[in-house]
Structure formats: structure tokens, C-alpha cells
Design a protein around this motif. Sequence first.
Motif: not given
Length: 593
Positions: A533-539, A567-576
Motif C-alpha cells: 500500500q504505497p503512498r506514491y510511486r515514481d514511474v 514522458d520519461g518519468s512521473m511521480r504517481v500519487e497513490l491512496p496508500a
Amino acid sequence: MPETFSAESALGVILDDSEGAAIFRRYLPHLPAQPYVLPLRHMPVGELVSVFGGSLLDADASEQLWADLAALGPKTHGPVSEYVESRITPRTDYEPESVERGSAEVSHPAVVERWDAFELELRGPRHANPFVDVDVAARFTPAGAGAGADVRVGGFYDGDGRYVVRFMPPSEGEWSFITESTARSLDGIAGGFTVQRPGVGNRGQVRVDGQFHFVHANGEPFVPLGTTAYAWTHQSAALQERTIETLSGAGFTKLRMCLFPKSYDFNLKEPDCFPFERTEDGTFDFARFDLSYFRNLEHRIHQLQKLGVEADLILFHPYDRWGFSDLGKVVDDRFVSYVVRRLAAFRNVWWSMANEYDLLRSKSLEDWERLAGIVTHEDHVGHLTSIHNWITMYDHSRPWITHSSIQSNAVERISEWRFTWGKPVVLDECGYEGDVPHGWGNLTGEDLTRMHWEAAVRGAYAGHGETFLNPAEELWWAKGGELVGHSPERIAFLRSVIEASPTGRLEPLPSDFDLPWGGVAERYAVGYFGAHQPRYRDVQRRPGTRYHVDVIDTWSMTIERLPGVLDGSMRVELPARPYMALRLIAVDQASPA
């Protein structure tokens, strides 16, 4: 034969001896009463005790059990199973020479769809026992075909002097046939028919596509998200209809089901009919088939076909109190041949040689290979064929096995199995959502759904099962009826995510150490977090390909399209929270929301 009882003795040998049975029941009084134990008469008793009763015996008690049994001295006993039948060969003198060849009454449709069942009916003799005394077949040839292009299809006796040959034509156009039979009146009958293009909903049989996936004969991808209702066709007509109604809205595409009835916990009701005829004294005539049983089975397979559900037919299983799991080679061969000849023209049929083959100790690996040879010989369509394990995996590299059918929840081994066998991996039994006392049958809906998603992103397919107790003891896994669990609709939601892929399937993609990805390279990718249950993920992705990013809640069944593009990288916020997934869709692809 004389034998001193030991841990290597078969359970049936000990239980058939009054002294041996008394000792066994003294140490393990609960075991003989369990419905899942008595069918296992061929299992070495030491193995059975370690699996089903070891927790009740400490080391001293276990040692004393074997000592007490050995102290009985050499015992003379018969075979574990006493049923033996000599092979019956079709009679060449079934009809006298005065009967004109090819004189039987014939009927068949003039037109049939490609991949539908063409049924050739012959009205002929009915004396003695046509099930074993008469062999009938037909050769089918497409117009303009050269030598050797004909397809030989075995027929079957359907009662009241009715003989049937069913053929599923693989191509359109004009076809001809000529019959072959050991009965003079059925031999040498010729005719023809037209095969037209398939109608709506007729996509043909399912086959393997490439190495690891499935496709209909018309080229449409097939996603085998199946469920299990082992003995649903052995229940009342009303309950069978409720099962069909449930399946019509459940989203499953495959149903595992037994041909023989099953004797196990919550499934002890005596069926109304069986594959074999019953005699007046209540025993079975293994040389005659019960046609009411087969006609009902065919009706249910037709209903599944209309729903777009494949019927994964299990030929043998060990949970049996009637003797069907140990009939000997002759009856086994006869049964398999009759079933395949009768059902192979159904386009939605799969063959499963056995459920938990390694519990059927009366059959050797040579027996399974022989029986599989009968299936492949009699099946003119070449339906998908598998065999299912309890603990010991069958060698799925065998040429007759089209895909692995596995009992395991070890989703992390999918890559190993794909590499080892080079065939589709189907976890037909990874556990059941329910609340029965057995560990395999009291999973949460979350856990079963998780295994489906984990299997999917790893390039495999998992199967559903449900075992919730109720006063009527109508558990879906055994009897069908109604689904009450939480996983079916979420598995259907997973199916929509798989089918939204540009190819209609997910392949394993290069993955992070803690996040498996599956999809289509540089076009469609799904990463599944499972119980994490991550809070965010760097994709991160290779620059130059732009992606829409979706956050998927696999339990709530919601999809949120994030603003902007990756496009390249992005931090995706997640609901934990657990059971989340990410989906990346290349901007130039169709973009389901």
C-alpha cells in the motif's frame, strides 16, 4: 498374496482385513469416516496418515501403529479392486449376410455452419448390445480435396436403434461423407452437405495461440477466467438451471466440471443418474451407457456454449464411492472413447484427463498416456487437453498436453512454469473464497482476487472457486447454484482490463523488483501492487513514448485517469491502500478510461 502390513500397504488392503481395520481405527478413528479418505484405497497408508492424520499421532504413537500392524504377520488378500472385465471387440457377424449393405435409414441437415456440429443419424439394428457390438464411423471430405484430405470421425450408439456420427467442419463449402461400420446396414452410406459461414456468436473452438495464450478459431483472443462447479450436472434440474442463470451474468469464460459424480464433504447426495446404466440389483452395467445422463450433459454444454462459456470436462477424479475411479483399463478405455466420440463436435469442449491425477493411485503414468492417446485419436477437432495435479506436477511437456492445468497458489512460480513447458499456464485451482473448515476453501475475496491479478500480470491465468456454507449445502464449488462471494465481479473487472489491451492479453514485461508489470511492450502496461500500500510511486519509461496513466483500485473496481501524460518519468500519487494497480496506455493507442 501374503503381505506383512506396513506404511507401504495400500489403505484398501488394511481396511479389508478385520484385524488390520480394527488397529487402524483404534489409532485414527476419525479417518475412515471422512468422505475424502475412503476413495483413496490405493494410497499407501503411511502417506495417507501423514497427509490427513499426522497431527493426531506423535512419533511414539506412529511407531506403535506400524508395529501393531506388522505384528499381525503375513496376510493373504485379494486386489484392492476386484472389478476386471475382458475387452469386447465389435462383432463382424452382428448382422447376417442377408442384410443389404448401406440399407439403414439416414437423416442429416443439408446445411450446417462452420464450427457447428453436423449430425449424421443412422437408424439400424438394436439387438444384443450395440454399445459394444457395433462400431460405426464416417469419413468426411471437402469438395476438390486431394487424396488423404478426408477426416475419419467415430460414431456412437444413442439408443433405440439410433447411431450418430457428429462432425465439426473446419471449413466452408461442399462436403461429402461415407460411413464405415461392422454392421452391414450401417456401412457404405454416402451423402453430402453444405457448410456455410459461421453465424453470430460462433467463433469456433479455442486453441493455443503462440506459446502462452489462447484464441478462438476465428482469430478472436480468448481469456480463460474460469470457475469450478464439479458436480453441478448431477444436481436437480432446478439447481442446474439456477447455475446457468448465475453464469449468464458472472463474466466467467470457462467452467471446470466432472463427468463422474463426486463424493466429498458437502456433496454426498446420490445423483439421479450416472454415466453407466444401473441394473435391477443396483449395480452398474459398465458395457451400457445411461443415455438420459448424456442427453442432460449435452443440453448443459449447449447452454454454456450460448453463454460463451467453455466446458472444461474432467474425465476422472478420485473422490468416488461408486467405483468409477477404479474400473480397469477396458472400461476406462471404453468410457473415454464413448465420451470423446459423443462430445468432440461441441466447439466449447476442453478435456481434462483428471482432477488430482496423483490421487488416482489405481492408474499409472502409462495408463494416463494410453488414455490421452485415446482422446487424441478420437477427437477429430483437436480440443485443448490438460491434466490436473494434487501435489506432483505431471510432465506438461508431453505433446498431447496443450496447456498446464495447475493446483497451486504459488503465483511467483509462473515464470518458471512458462519457461519449463513453453505452454499456457492456467492455475485452475489456486484456492476458494469461502468459509469451510479446510484451508483451501476459506480464502477471503481479497486474496483470491489478488491471485488472479498477480497471475495476469505474470502472463498466466487463474481460476475461481467458491465454498461458502449454507443450510442447503449448495456450495458453488460442488453443486453450482448461486454465487455469494465478493471475488466474481472483481475477476470480471480484471477481464475487462486484460481485454482492453491492444492484443487482448497481457505478457510479462520488464518489472521492478517489487512491482510486476504485464501488458504489451511500449503500448500497454499494467503494474499490480497486491497487498502492498504505497503512498506514491515514481514511474519511469523510456523517453519518446508518451503514456496516459490510470490508477486502478482493483477492489473498488474504479479507474482514475490522471491529468497530463507520462514522458520519461512521473511521480504517481497513490491512496496508500492495498490492491491497487497502475496502467500505462501509449497516447497513440485507444485509451479506455
